[in-house]
Write a protein that holds these residues in place. Structure first.
Motif, mmCIF file in Angstrom:
data_model
loop_
_atom_site.group_PDB
_atom_site.id
_atom_site.type_symbol
_atom_site.label_atom_id
_atom_site.label_comp_id
_atom_site.label_asym_id
_atom_site.label_seq_id
_atom_site.Cartn_x
_atom_site.Cartn_y
_atom_site.Cartn_z
ATOM 1 N N UNK A 41 23.582 -0.475 7.095
ATOM 2 C CA UNK A 41 24.195 0.860 7.253
ATOM 3 C C UNK A 41 25.446 0.805 8.125
ATOM 4 N N UNK A 42 26.514 1.388 7.603
ATOM 5 C CA UNK A 42 27.754 1.521 8.364
ATOM 6 C C UNK A 42 27.859 2.970 8.834
ATOM 7 N N UNK A 43 28.079 3.197 10.121
ATOM 8 C CA UNK A 43 28.081 4.588 10.618
ATOM 9 C C UNK A 43 29.389 5.320 10.309
ATOM 10 N N UNK A 44 29.720 5.412 9.024
ATOM 11 C CA UNK A 44 31.007 6.000 8.620
ATOM 12 C C UNK A 44 31.079 7.500 8.869
ATOM 13 N N UNK A 45 29.911 8.154 9.026
ATOM 14 C CA UNK A 45 29.942 9.611 9.197
ATOM 15 C C UNK A 45 30.672 10.014 10.474
ATOM 16 N N UNK A 46 30.795 9.063 11.421
ATOM 17 C CA UNK A 46 31.511 9.369 12.660
ATOM 18 C C UNK A 46 32.958 9.795 12.430
ATOM 19 N N UNK A 47 33.571 9.298 11.349
ATOM 20 C CA UNK A 47 34.974 9.632 11.086
ATOM 21 C C UNK A 47 35.149 10.487 9.843
ATOM 22 N N UNK A 48 34.030 10.928 9.245
ATOM 23 C CA UNK A 48 34.051 11.725 8.022
ATOM 24 C C UNK A 48 34.764 11.029 6.871
ATOM 25 N N UNK A 49 34.856 9.694 6.925
ATOM 26 C CA UNK A 49 35.281 8.960 5.752
ATOM 27 C C UNK A 49 34.224 9.226 4.685
ATOM 28 N N UNK A 58 39.632 12.999 1.355
ATOM 29 C CA UNK A 58 38.292 13.390 1.813
ATOM 30 C C UNK A 58 38.312 14.762 2.457
ATOM 31 N N UNK A 59 37.245 15.491 2.266
ATOM 32 C CA UNK A 59 37.185 16.883 2.677
ATOM 33 C C UNK A 59 37.239 17.056 4.196
ATOM 34 N N UNK A 60 36.714 16.090 4.919
ATOM 35 C CA UNK A 60 36.628 16.252 6.369
ATOM 36 C C UNK A 60 37.947 16.002 7.099
ATOM 37 N N UNK A 61 38.976 15.566 6.391
ATOM 38 C CA UNK A 61 40.250 15.255 7.043
ATOM 39 C C UNK A 61 41.083 16.524 7.256
ATOM 40 N N UNK A 62 41.913 16.529 8.301
ATOM 41 C CA UNK A 62 42.812 17.662 8.557
ATOM 42 C C UNK A 62 43.990 17.639 7.585
#
Lengths: 439, 439
Positions: free
Chosen positions: A19-27, A199-203
């Motif tokens: 598992x890569x914790x990618x959710x930290x950056x909303x990638x 990606x949706x989480x980016x500004x």
């Protein structure tokens, strides 16, 4: 040397929950997948030939990876003490080792967890096979006769649209010109587009900056995530259209958030930004729903789907129902290379171009092989075809995808290009790996 | 007292991999499932009210049960410390606790292992709820207002055929007459048919004997497994037709063994035995294939399916495509009672009768509730409707189904009728239970 390696026997296997914790950056964030941790259920087959290992994986999103690993355990054990030669001589039978267990079949059949596990296992066998013959997977397939190609496929439940005989005929048509397409690919590479910016989480600012960077890299096609908030979708589409101009191509991706009528209504407000297609407008299980949406938006906006399409049987119907304009095969959702070959053949019969799904762990590394197979052996066409390029996690892969001016260079290293560095495997294994110990 | 139990809180859970070695006698054997070990992924929720436990299960066939248990683990943990009142006040939201986890969703969505696990968990919550209000599940639902009934359903992806408002309207039509149908059921019971005689692994003599016994019990409808060997299917159909006469009703079940054209060809040779329907003629994923088969056999033989239909979205399309004449809901394949309610409503809209699937561990115990709900609340009709009765394993169930002259007597004990005896749970737990220690 080749003969000797093919005579290897599988001696054991290792399964890892990576598992890569990618959710930290909303990638990787979109309207449905709000906080994915890009992950993989990873399997390694070891053999009695020193250094010969088959690596395979299926992409997952964090929680649930242990469930897929549990399913891989049920399948991988069937391969111990099997000779590689015996396995690859009849890949259809090898595929059926996984799909034909009458007790395990109940928890599928050929869908969801057990099929994701099958994908990982079958992909590992392809990796092993390709390494034993010292070729990348795409080249291994490109060098097959039509009969050998077709022997890899389980035609069960698809013979009403494609028989083995028809498949052989289709492959024969393209056989004489395979060599020139192979040379062309080695020289020019395969076209790609980028999802990394949308990606949706980016500004908004980050999206604008990433689009500019991608343009500088030579990209002409860009994907935007939509479906969470219509105002925001419109605002962001304006920004992207402004940056890419009339000549740039914009694709939209809703990741299954809408019901059928909602998809049609929502997209009508986005048509002015001239999207090439709307991807995953509704449930992947809704064949007739996709057909309805396509009809309603035609010809202003096409429909694409595939990353969640569970198997060849659902793809068959999407083609039969004229439900999609683009076929987004996934390298792991279905039963690995074997089943993808069936889907590529059917897509070609229905003249639907292949645009693989690659937003995930090492997916682009695998699907580059599949698009090359489509071009060299099956369709012979690049028309409306592209690879999806997502710029994440390649540093953990021993043979990451190679990009030159937005074109993907065919991989030359033997195997299926997914082998992870040992250190990455150790560090990212969940929950014991180093990376998961930090708070 | 009711109020107090509804205020209970779930404190912990227990998951068991239960396996019955039924393959030893070929009970349950068919063309696809050659040696099933009837099994269950079983979950118990414990509460802070002494003795109040919710039992739920999903049916499995042996190997693979541990994979479903691993998925239940991922879901059951979400329910600890939840108050029962809070969970049952909005069963739609409770359902979404399971289906809405954006990371777990990747390994489905709403299909296969993760959805079987959802079925077990949701069914356990219904068992808990029904016990807390001291009613059997069918009565709990029968006593709901249309609004309360509809609040149990997730309408996502089905609003193009059924909205909550339309569902409420449908339920209102039958509301005034619910009481008289309930009384009728308590007096007369619900009609059933038997599959116990027709398993593929049985000898001709055994089939003949079992058919005779079933006739003596009052059965008029019988099911035969087909699809492995045409000559044998014909021979056995002759025997059964001989025994049951022209007035007896024969159903056939192929358990997915055929491709589309093969199904049509094979069945044409069996039409002379006047089968009411052919069940599962091909892949459960092939909506358009079922429609093609139905059209080819119409009106001589109807088409039925359901036990492997993964969710409401595929059922929706089977109805839209006129692909089936009989809807064989399963109590565990989909997300438990909640999703079955959605399917029953859609079936009623499309005038397709409900004949639940019950060949499996304690399935008939559950689906008797569902058929009662269909009759009392939704369709108000018994036309072409039956329960499937399979005479296996009832001795392990505390509240086994009650049969009187082939009619099922509505269960009166509170809950969902699946609770196993503690001793059976211990003895059949795999691999540690007593029964698995014998050689």
């Amino acid at each position: 040397m080749v003969k000797q390696l093919l005579e290897s026997t599988i001696t054991s296997y290792e399964i890892r929950d990576i598992r890569f914790p990618t959710s930290q950056h909303l990638d990787g964030s979109d309207a449905m997948n709000k906080d994915p941790d890009y992950s993989a259920a990873y399997v390694i087959f070891y053999t009695d030939s020193k250094g010969l290992e088959g690596h395979g994986l299926t992409f997952t999103c964090g929680r649930g990876t242990e469930v897929v690993c549990s399913a891989i355990e049920q399948l991988a054990c069937k391969f111990v003490n099997k000779s590689l030669n015996e396995l690859v001589k009849d890949m259809r039978a090898t595929h059926q080792i996984c799909t034909g267990d009458s007790q395990l079949r109940w928890i599928g059949p050929e869908k969801g967890v057990i099929h994701l596990a099958t994908g990982a296992v079958i992909n590992a066998i392809w990796d092993l096979w390709a390494k034993a013959v010292n070729k990348p997977v795409w080249k291994l397939v490109a060098d097959m006769t039509p009969e050998e190609f077709v022997q890899c496929i389980d035609f069960r439940y698809i013979t009403d649209v494609l028989t083995p005989e028809q498949a052989i005929e289709m492959l024969r048509e393209k056989e004489a010109t395979k060599v020139q397409r192979e040379e062309e690919m080695l020289k020019d590479g395969y076209p790609s587009y980028t999802t990394s910016a949308g990606w949706l989480g980016y500004s908004d600012d980050k999206v604008r900056r990433l689009i500019r960077e991608a343009k500088e890299q030579g990209f002409t096609h860009f994907k935007q995530k939509v479906g969470s908030n219509k105002e925001s979708d419109i605002r962001r589409a304006s920004i992207i259209r402004e940056e890419i101009g009339d000549e740039g191509v914009l694709m939209m991706d809703a990741n299954q958030v809408w019901d059928v009528t909602e998809a049609i209504d929502w997209m009508k407000d986005l048509l002015k930004f001239k999207p090439l297609f709307i991807e995953e407008p509704t449930s992947p299980d809704d064949i007739l729903g996709h057909a309805t949406i396509r009809k309603a938006l035609y010809p202003q906006c096409a429909v694409a789907t595939g990353e969640h399409i569970q198997n060849r049987i659902v793809f068959k119907q999407l083609f039969q129902a004229n439900a999609i304009d683009y076929c987004q095969i996934d390298s792991c959702r279905v039963a690995g290379v074997n089943e993808v070959l069936a889907i590529i053949l059917m897509a070609n019969k229905f003249k639907v171009p292949i645009i693989p799904h690659a937003g995930g762990t090492f997916l682009v590394e695998m699907v580059q092989h599949l698009s090359l197979i489509d071009y060299i052996c099956v369709s012979g066409s690049l028309d409306r075809r592209m690879l999806e390029y997502v710029d994440h996690l390649h540093e953990h892969c021993k043979t990451p995808v190679q990009l030159k001016n937005s074109k993907v260079t065919p991989p030359l290293v033997a195997g299926y290009s997914v082998e992870m560095y040992r250190q990455s495997i150790e560090d990212y294994t969940f929950p014991t790996g180093k990376i998961h110990q930090k708070k």
